[in-house]
Design a protein around this motif. Structure first.
Motif, PDB file in Angstrom:
ATOM      1  N   ALA A 146     -42.419  -5.531   0.241  1.00 31.80           N
ATOM      2  CA  ALA A 146     -43.576  -4.994   0.969  1.00 31.80           C
ATOM      3  C   ALA A 146     -44.865  -5.081   0.169  1.00 31.80           C
ATOM      4  O   ALA A 146     -45.931  -4.703   0.658  1.00 31.80           O
ATOM      5  CB  ALA A 146     -43.308  -3.539   1.356  1.00 31.80           C
ATOM      6  N   LEU A 147     -44.768  -5.591  -1.053  1.00 32.02           N
ATOM      7  CA  LEU A 147     -45.939  -5.631  -1.936  1.00 32.02           C
ATOM      8  C   LEU A 147     -46.566  -7.019  -1.956  1.00 32.02           C
ATOM      9  O   LEU A 147     -45.866  -8.030  -2.006  1.00 32.02           O
ATOM     10  CB  LEU A 147     -45.533  -5.222  -3.351  1.00 32.02           C
ATOM     11  N   ARG A 148     -47.885  -7.040  -1.948  1.00 37.25           N
ATOM     12  CA  ARG A 148     -48.637  -8.293  -2.044  1.00 37.25           C
ATOM     13  C   ARG A 148     -49.709  -8.127  -3.117  1.00 37.25           C
ATOM     14  O   ARG A 148     -50.509  -7.189  -3.060  1.00 37.25           O
ATOM     15  CB  ARG A 148     -49.285  -8.627  -0.699  1.00 37.25           C
ATOM     16  N   LEU A 149     -49.716  -9.018  -4.104  1.00 34.93           N
ATOM     17  CA  LEU A 149     -50.678  -8.953  -5.204  1.00 34.93           C
ATOM     18  C   LEU A 149     -51.532 -10.214  -5.209  1.00 34.93           C
ATOM     19  O   LEU A 149     -51.006 -11.326  -5.196  1.00 34.93           O
ATOM     20  CB  LEU A 149     -49.952  -8.784  -6.544  1.00 34.93           C
ATOM     21  N   ASP A 150     -52.838 -10.021  -5.228  1.00 32.17           N
ATOM     22  CA  ASP A 150     -53.796 -11.131  -5.266  1.00 32.17           C
ATOM     23  C   ASP A 150     -54.386 -11.202  -6.669  1.00 32.17           C
ATOM     24  O   ASP A 150     -55.247 -10.394  -7.022  1.00 32.17           O
ATOM     25  CB  ASP A 150     -54.891 -10.892  -4.228  1.00 32.17           C
ATOM     26  N   PRO A 151     -53.955 -12.163  -7.511  1.00 32.58           N
ATOM     27  CA  PRO A 151     -54.447 -12.242  -8.889  1.00 32.58           C
ATOM     28  C   PRO A 151     -55.938 -12.538  -8.985  1.00 32.58           C
ATOM     29  O   PRO A 151     -56.596 -12.098  -9.933  1.00 32.58           O
ATOM     30  CB  PRO A 151     -53.627 -13.392  -9.498  1.00 32.58           C
ATOM     31  N   VAL A 152     -56.477 -13.292  -8.031  1.00 35.66           N
ATOM     32  CA  VAL A 152     -57.889 -13.671  -8.084  1.00 35.66           C
ATOM     33  C   VAL A 152     -58.776 -12.510  -7.645  1.00 35.66           C
ATOM     34  O   VAL A 152     -59.728 -12.136  -8.324  1.00 35.66           O
ATOM     35  CB  VAL A 152     -58.152 -14.914  -7.217  1.00 35.66           C
ATOM     36  N   GLY A 153     -58.458 -11.923  -6.510  1.00 38.57           N
ATOM     37  CA  GLY A 153     -59.241 -10.789  -6.017  1.00 38.57           C
ATOM     38  C   GLY A 153     -58.875  -9.476  -6.678  1.00 38.57           C
ATOM     39  O   GLY A 153     -59.540  -8.468  -6.463  1.00 38.57           O
ATOM     40  N   ARG A 154     -57.801  -9.491  -7.486  1.00 40.89           N
ATOM     41  CA  ARG A 154     -57.301  -8.293  -8.167  1.00 40.89           C
ATOM     42  C   ARG A 154     -57.106  -7.151  -7.165  1.00 40.89           C
ATOM     43  O   ARG A 154     -57.573  -6.030  -7.351  1.00 40.89           O
ATOM     44  CB  ARG A 154     -58.235  -7.877  -9.309  1.00 40.89           C
ATOM     45  N   ARG A 155     -56.371  -7.473  -6.107  1.00 41.88           N
ATOM     46  CA  ARG A 155     -56.055  -6.491  -5.073  1.00 41.88           C
ATOM     47  C   ARG A 155     -54.546  -6.376  -4.929  1.00 41.88           C
ATOM     48  O   ARG A 155     -53.821  -7.354  -5.088  1.00 41.88           O
ATOM     49  CB  ARG A 155     -56.668  -6.887  -3.727  1.00 41.88           C
ATOM     50  N   VAL A 156     -54.092  -5.173  -4.612  1.00 46.28           N
ATOM     51  CA  VAL A 156     -52.678  -4.921  -4.361  1.00 46.28           C
ATOM     52  C   VAL A 156     -52.558  -4.213  -3.018  1.00 46.28           C
ATOM     53  O   VAL A 156     -53.252  -3.223  -2.763  1.00 46.28           O
ATOM     54  CB  VAL A 156     -52.057  -4.049  -5.472  1.00 46.28           C
ATOM     55  N   LEU A 157     -51.698  -4.747  -2.163  1.00 47.53           N
ATOM     56  CA  LEU A 157     -51.448  -4.137  -0.866  1.00 47.53           C
ATOM     57  C   LEU A 157     -49.963  -3.840  -0.717  1.00 47.53           C
ATOM     58  O   LEU A 157     -49.117  -4.647  -1.121  1.00 47.53           O
ATOM     59  CB  LEU A 157     -51.899  -5.045   0.282  1.00 47.53           C
ATOM     60  N   VAL A 158     -49.662  -2.694  -0.146  1.00 49.39           N
ATOM     61  CA  VAL A 158     -48.293  -2.330   0.195  1.00 49.39           C
ATOM     62  C   VAL A 158     -48.271  -2.076   1.691  1.00 49.39           C
ATOM     63  O   VAL A 158     -48.982  -1.203   2.193  1.00 49.39           O
ATOM     64  CB  VAL A 158     -47.831  -1.079  -0.569  1.00 49.39           C
ATOM     65  N   ARG A 159     -47.491  -2.887   2.398  1.00 43.71           N
ATOM     66  CA  ARG A 159     -47.460  -2.820   3.868  1.00 43.71           C
ATOM     67  C   ARG A 159     -48.874  -2.870   4.444  1.00 43.71           C
ATOM     68  O   ARG A 159     -49.241  -2.094   5.327  1.00 43.71           O
ATOM     69  CB  ARG A 159     -46.717  -1.571   4.330  1.00 43.71           C
ATOM     70  N   ASP A 160     -49.666  -3.787   3.882  1.00 40.81           N
ATOM     71  CA  ASP A 160     -51.042  -4.051   4.324  1.00 40.81           C
ATOM     72  C   ASP A 160     -52.013  -2.906   4.046  1.00 40.81           C
ATOM     73  O   ASP A 160     -53.140  -2.911   4.540  1.00 40.81           O
ATOM     74  CB  ASP A 160     -51.082  -4.400   5.823  1.00 40.81           C
ATOM     75  N   VAL A 161     -51.597  -1.938   3.250  1.00 37.38           N
ATOM     76  CA  VAL A 161     -52.484  -0.851   2.835  1.00 37.38           C
ATOM     77  C   VAL A 161     -52.881  -1.104   1.386  1.00 37.38           C
ATOM     78  O   VAL A 161     -52.014  -1.250   0.514  1.00 37.38           O
ATOM     79  CB  VAL A 161     -51.797   0.523   2.955  1.00 37.38           C
ATOM     80  N   GLU A 162     -54.194  -1.168   1.112  1.00 41.92           N
ATOM     81  CA  GLU A 162     -54.635  -1.447  -0.249  1.00 41.92           C
ATOM     82  C   GLU A 162     -54.393  -0.244  -1.154  1.00 41.92           C
ATOM     83  O   GLU A 162     -54.664   0.900  -0.783  1.00 41.92           O
ATOM     84  CB  GLU A 162     -56.115  -1.825  -0.274  1.00 41.92           C
TER      85      GLU A 162
END
Length: 239
Positions: A146-162
């Motif tokens: 359920a986790l998504r990590l964006d190395p460039v934007g330095r953002r982390v989302l869990v179930r589309d919640v930042e």
């Protein structure tokens, strides 16, 4: 009072803002940093510290916790909202460090007084070797459960919640997601996030991981970071 005032190796030029209400100590720290090759500015209260940090855009801020006007915690949070500079916070007691990390101050490293001037310079040098967001090469986002990590934007989302993470929490999670099947020791995590010549208590890794877990679990109570008994940590399945 700092100790170990001696000649230091040449460092790459950078601007360091020293913030401490002890004028003699602040002057000694600034002098030692200058001898090590840094350009310095000095502030003795919280209000002036914020003004200089925003006006001069230093690379590193060495910030004492106890300040008149605005305390170091307030100063750190104000600077962090508008600057990506590195912040090294100074405290009077070791036990304050865990509390400060728990408050998500946004500081990148912590030292207790009294400290060695040589160690202070080494810590500043290590911070300057850590990559900033604008230095990250283009890399696709990573998805683990359920986790998504964006190395460039330095953002982390869990179930589309930042999820709002500190710089260090993000860096630890980035290292873990880069090798999701590997069990990494505390020393490996320290080397990857703080640098191989970082001098400090590896217990800080446990504290940061603990707060990282709580922030992720607040969105979804899933196994994002596993403890590997006797080893360290490994990325969980996230599902």
């Amino acid at each position: 009072m700092i100790a170990g005032m001696s000649e230091a190796a040449n460092l790459a030029p950078a601007h360091v803002l020293v913030v401490d209400d002890e004028t003699v100590l602040a002057g000694m720290v600034a002098n030692y940093l200058q001898r090590a090759g840094f350009r310095t500015s000095v502030a003795h209260d919280g209000v002036r510290a914020v003004e200089l940090a925003l006006a001069e855009a230093p690379d590193v801020v060495v910030l004492d916790l106890s300040l008149p006007g605005k305390d170091g915690l307030q100063v750190c949070q104000e600077i962090r909202r508008r600057s990506d500079c590195y912040i090294l916070m100074l405290t009077a007691r070791n036990e304050e460090i865990d509390k400060l990390i728990g408050l998500s101050t946004g500081a990148d490293d912590y030292m207790t007084k009294p400290f060695s001037a040589r160690e202070l310079v080494a810590r500043v040098q290590v911070l300057l070797r850590r990559p900033r967001a604008d230095r990250v090469v283009d890399e696709p986002p990573r998805a683990i459960g359920a986790l998504r990590l964006d190395p460039v934007g330095r953002r982390v989302l869990v179930r589309d919640v930042e999820v709002e993470l500190t710089r260090t929490e993000f860096d630890l999670l980035e290292v873990l997601t880069a090798r999701p099947k590997a069990a990494l020791t505390r020393r490996q995590l320290v080397d990857a996030v703080w640098g191989s010549d970082w001098v400090g208590d590896e217990h800080l890794v446990d504290v940061h991981i603990g707060h990282l877990r709580r922030k992720l679990a607040a969105v979804a109570d899933l196994p994002f970071v596993d403890t590997m008994r006797g080893v360290g940590y490994r990325m969980g399945t996230g599902q």
